[in-house]
Design an enzyme around this catalytic site. Structure first.
Site, PDB file in Angstrom:
ATOM      1  N   GLU A   1      11.489  -8.614  12.315  1.00  0.00           N
ATOM      2  CA  GLU A   1      12.636  -9.011  11.923  1.00  0.00           C
ATOM      3  C   GLU A   1      13.803  -7.831  10.679  1.00  0.00           C
ATOM      4  O   GLU A   1      14.868  -8.015  10.659  1.00  0.00           O
ATOM      5  CB  GLU A   1      13.273  -9.897  11.015  1.00  0.00           C
ATOM      6  CG  GLU A   1      12.663 -10.256   9.449  1.00  0.00           C
ATOM      7  CD  GLU A   1      10.839  -9.974   9.374  1.00  0.00           C
ATOM      8  OE1 GLU A   1      10.266  -9.556  10.229  1.00  0.00           O
ATOM      9  OE2 GLU A   1      10.461  -9.870   8.151  1.00  0.00           O
TER      10      GLU A   1
ATOM     11  N   HIS B   1       6.803  -6.287   9.841  1.00  0.00           N
ATOM     12  CA  HIS B   1       8.049  -6.991   9.794  1.00  0.00           C
ATOM     13  C   HIS B   1       8.893  -6.733  11.084  1.00  0.00           C
ATOM     14  O   HIS B   1       9.673  -5.635  10.803  1.00  0.00           O
ATOM     15  CB  HIS B   1       9.075  -6.582   8.278  1.00  0.00           C
ATOM     16  CG  HIS B   1       8.215  -7.318   7.383  1.00  0.00           C
ATOM     17  ND1 HIS B   1       8.675  -8.604   6.510  1.00  0.00           N
ATOM     18  CD2 HIS B   1       7.543  -6.779   6.601  1.00  0.00           C
ATOM     19  CE1 HIS B   1       8.239  -8.268   5.769  1.00  0.00           C
ATOM     20  NE2 HIS B   1       6.985  -7.628   5.496  1.00  0.00           N
TER      21      HIS B   1
ATOM     22  N   CYS C   1       4.045 -11.285   7.485  1.00  0.00           N
ATOM     23  CA  CYS C   1       3.588 -10.608   6.275  1.00  0.00           C
ATOM     24  C   CYS C   1       3.322 -12.585   5.376  1.00  0.00           C
ATOM     25  O   CYS C   1       2.118 -12.534   5.689  1.00  0.00           O
ATOM     26  CB  CYS C   1       4.439  -9.932   5.980  1.00  0.00           C
ATOM     27  SG  CYS C   1       3.844  -8.329   4.427  1.00  0.00           S
TER      28      CYS C   1
HETATM   29  N1  LIG Z   1       6.236  -8.613   2.314  1.00  0.00           N
HETATM   30  C1  LIG Z   1       5.242  -9.192   2.172  1.00  0.00           C
HETATM   31  O1  LIG Z   1       5.926 -10.367   2.728  1.00  0.00           O
HETATM   32  C2  LIG Z   1       4.553  -9.052   1.011  1.00  0.00           C
HETATM   33  C3  LIG Z   1       3.873 -10.131   1.191  1.00  0.00           C
HETATM   34  C4  LIG Z   1       3.164 -10.052  -0.097  1.00  0.00           C
HETATM   35  N2  LIG Z   1       2.378  -9.348  -0.789  1.00  0.00           N
HETATM   36  C5  LIG Z   1       2.532 -11.950  -0.209  1.00  0.00           C
HETATM   37  O2  LIG Z   1       1.092 -11.863  -0.512  1.00  0.00           O
HETATM   38  O3  LIG Z   1       2.487 -12.526   0.185  1.00  0.00           O
END
Ligand SMILES: NC(=O)CC[C@H](N)C(=O)O
Length: 202
Positions: A179, A177, A78
């Site tokens: 994890e 994710h 992410c």
């Molecule tokens: N769950 C996340 O890691 C979201 C990422 C977040 N929206 C970002 O721009 O970094």
């Protein structure tokens, strides 16, 4: 072989325990000297703009860039995926990345329609059926360069067909994710990648 988890911000603990469950030695990394002592790195989910700012404050951004360019195995989930991209769309103007994977990622891409959603994602090279993927204000990958392997795409819902898992040599990234779901297959895949790189380096 020791795997670090970049611990500036985000879901660090979840990655440390997932790696421990994969029988890897894992420890948090904040400072350049801590980065020096690990062979591979996980960059967690969180907020990429904050993470990039803290990386500068902790003096670890340039050392990270050097390790990434030098072939250290890194897995980004992410916000970690955003950190690994060469191009960030809808980022903050001052946002820094590690420019490791030749791809353009769009921040909060699914978020225009929904904040978070879950769905099945099949990953190339990982057996055992589709992942139950959890997306939280997730990016997607809008385009990739020739050297990037696309490993997985969203199959349903908003953004069906969008790329959400990629690999370029020793760099791996997912928009979701693993994890958070107790499914250790992505972490195991990464631990294997890191071990293989460790062996070839001698
Ligand atoms: N769950 C996340 O890691 C979201 C990422 C977040 N929206 C970002 O721009 O970094």
């Amino acid at each position: 072989m020791i795997i670090g988890v970049l611990a500036l911000q985000g879901d660090v603990r979840e990655h440390l325990s997932a790696l421990a469950e994969c029988d890897a030695i894992a420890r948090p990394v904040r400072r350049p000297e801590e980065l020096d002592s690990v062979d591979a790195l996980v960059i967690p989910g969180g907020e990429s703009t904050t993470m990039s700012k803290l990386a500068i404050d902790f003096g670890v951004l340039e050392p990270l860039r050097k390790r990434v360019a030098g072939g250290m195995p890194v897995y980004g989930s992410c916000a970690g995926m955003i950190m690994l991209a060469t191009e960030v769309l809808d980022g903050r103007p001052d946002q820094q990345s590690l420019a490791g994977i030749d791809m353009a990622v769009r921040r909060n891409a699914f978020g225009r329609q929904v904040d978070s959603f879950e769905g099945p994602v099949e990953i190339d090279g990982i057996d055992g059926g589709p992942f139950h993927a959890v997306f939280i204000r997730a990016p997607w990958v809008e385009s990739v360069g020739d050297e990037v392997d696309v490993l997985g795409r969203v199959t349903e819902g908003p953004g069906a067909g969008r790329i959400v898992a990629v690999r370029q040599r020793n760099l791996l990234a997912t928009a979701f994710h693993p994890e958070l779901t107790g499914d250790l297959r992505v972490h195991r895949y990464f631990v294997e990648m890191a071990r293989a790189a460790d062996m070839t380096e001698g």
